[in-house]
Design an enzyme around this catalytic site. Sequence first.
Site, PDB file in Angstrom:
ATOM      1  N   GLY A 149       0.845  -1.193   0.000  1.00  0.00           N
ATOM      2  CA  GLY A 149       0.000   0.000   0.000  1.00  0.00           C
ATOM      3  C   GLY A 149       0.877   1.237   0.000  1.00  0.00           C
ATOM      4  N   GLN A 195       3.105   9.970   1.469  1.00  0.00           N
ATOM      5  CA  GLN A 195       4.416   9.296   1.477  1.00  0.00           C
ATOM      6  C   GLN A 195       5.275   9.644   0.259  1.00  0.00           C
ATOM      7  OE1 GLN A 195       2.489   5.304   2.347  1.00  0.00           O
ATOM      8  NE2 GLN A 195       4.398   5.103   3.491  1.00  0.00           N
ATOM      9  N   CYS A 198       5.917  -0.104   7.587  1.00  0.00           N
ATOM     10  CA  CYS A 198       5.591   1.093   6.812  1.00  0.00           C
ATOM     11  C   CYS A 198       6.820   1.509   6.027  1.00  0.00           C
ATOM     12  CB  CYS A 198       5.154   2.219   7.749  1.00  0.00           C
ATOM     13  SG  CYS A 198       4.705   3.731   6.863  1.00  0.00           S
ATOM     14  N   LEU A 199       6.625   1.838   4.757  1.00  0.00           N
ATOM     15  CA  LEU A 199       7.739   2.234   3.896  1.00  0.00           C
ATOM     16  C   LEU A 199       8.380   3.545   4.371  1.00  0.00           C
ATOM     17  CD1 LEU A 199       6.174   1.278   0.448  1.00  0.00           C
ATOM     18  CD2 LEU A 199       7.975   0.051   1.687  1.00  0.00           C
ATOM     19  N   HIS A 213      -4.500   1.569   7.559  1.00  0.00           N
ATOM     20  CA  HIS A 213      -3.131   2.109   7.663  1.00  0.00           C
ATOM     21  C   HIS A 213      -2.964   3.275   6.667  1.00  0.00           C
ATOM     22  CE1 HIS A 213       1.437   1.357   7.876  1.00  0.00           C
ATOM     23  NE2 HIS A 213       1.322   2.086   6.786  1.00  0.00           N
ATOM     24  N   GLU A 214      -3.469   3.106   5.450  1.00  0.00           N
ATOM     25  CA  GLU A 214      -3.310   4.157   4.418  1.00  0.00           C
ATOM     26  C   GLU A 214      -4.187   5.372   4.714  1.00  0.00           C
ATOM     27  OE1 GLU A 214      -0.797   3.617   2.888  1.00  0.00           O
ATOM     28  OE2 GLU A 214      -0.695   1.433   2.894  1.00  0.00           O
ATOM     29  N   HIS A 260      -2.523   7.497   7.135  1.00  0.00           N
ATOM     30  CA  HIS A 260      -1.508   8.368   6.512  1.00  0.00           C
ATOM     31  C   HIS A 260      -2.155   9.652   5.986  1.00  0.00           C
ATOM     32  CE1 HIS A 260       2.328   6.263   6.411  1.00  0.00           C
ATOM     33  NE2 HIS A 260       1.812   5.163   5.897  1.00  0.00           N
TER      34      HIS A 260
HETATM   35  O1  GNR Z   1       4.055  -2.554   2.636  1.00  0.00           O
HETATM   36  C1  GNR Z   1       3.382  -2.379   3.666  1.00  0.00           C
HETATM   37  N1  GNR Z   1       3.050  -3.451   4.443  1.00  0.00           N
HETATM   38  C2  GNR Z   1       2.126  -3.394   5.462  1.00  0.00           C
HETATM   39  C3  GNR Z   1       2.064  -4.465   6.348  1.00  0.00           C
HETATM   40  C4  GNR Z   1       1.153  -4.459   7.373  1.00  0.00           C
HETATM   41  C5  GNR Z   1       0.292  -3.408   7.531  1.00  0.00           C
HETATM   42  C6  GNR Z   1       0.353  -2.323   6.666  1.00  0.00           C
HETATM   43  C7  GNR Z   1       1.256  -2.319   5.640  1.00  0.00           C
HETATM   44  S1  GNR Z   1       1.316  -0.973   4.553  1.00  0.00           S
HETATM   45  C8  GNR Z   1       2.992  -1.012   4.088  1.00  0.00           C
HETATM   46  C9  GNR Z   1       3.276   0.028   3.020  1.00  0.00           C
HETATM   47  C10 GNR Z   1       3.049   1.396   3.599  1.00  0.00           C
HETATM   48  O2  GNR Z   1       3.824   1.977   4.310  1.00  0.00           O
HETATM   49  N2  GNR Z   1       1.914   1.969   3.321  1.00  0.00           N
HETATM   50  O3  GNR Z   1       1.611   3.165   3.834  1.00  0.00           O
HETATM   51 NI    NI Z   2       2.714   3.269   5.723  1.00  0.00          NI
END
Ligand code: GNR
Ligand code: NI
Length: 174
Positions: free
Chosen positions: A46, A51, A94-95, A136-137, A140
């Site tokens: 995601g 980001q 999270c990236l 999660h997104e 953000h």
């Molecule tokens: O790649 C991602 N893996 C992930 C694993 C568990 C819960 C959420 C994520 S999202 C993350 C990519 C990211 O930072 N998205 O904002």
């Molecule tokens: Ni993230």
Amino acid sequence: MAKLPIVLAPDPVLKAKAKPVAAVDDSIRRLMDDMLETMYAAPGIGLAANQVGVLKRVLVLDVAREGDAPTPMGMANPEIVWASDELSVYNEGCLSLPEHYADITRPKEVRVRYLDRDGKKQEIETDGLLATCIQHEIDHLDGVLFVDHLSALKRNMILKKLVKLKKQRAEDGE
Ligand code: GNR
Ligand code: NI
């Protein structure tokens, strides 16, 4: 398509609230495509516009398993219209917080309303990894990181390490 640089925490753009898009036009479609390319290259499942330094309510996802056919999704103005009382725990990454992981508790199922890549109104109800990732997104887009769900002690430990990592990368880049 173009691969975009991913912003690392701590950074003000990751704490800012993204603005709704007026419509899904060609520029938003291009943003979604560039974000998908960036996400696949990372690799990640995601990515939210904050980001890549863009404060628009746009996110992309693909939770298909490796080896399965890809299922790229783009969402504009996503909204959680219902969340289950039942919770689930997932070890999130999270990236923007590379090499850090933590168990985060969120609603197990969510119903999400959004505009798709064609600007069409969609509503889906989902659970499992997709539900976790969408939440999660959307966090953000509201300037919230998974570490904001942790204690201040755990959060500050991770953020301190990231300040060091950013310093290191800046020196290496010189
Ligand atoms: O790649 C991602 N893996 C992930 C694993 C568990 C819960 C959420 C994520 S999202 C993350 C990519 C990211 O930072 N998205 O904002
Ligand atoms: Ni993230």
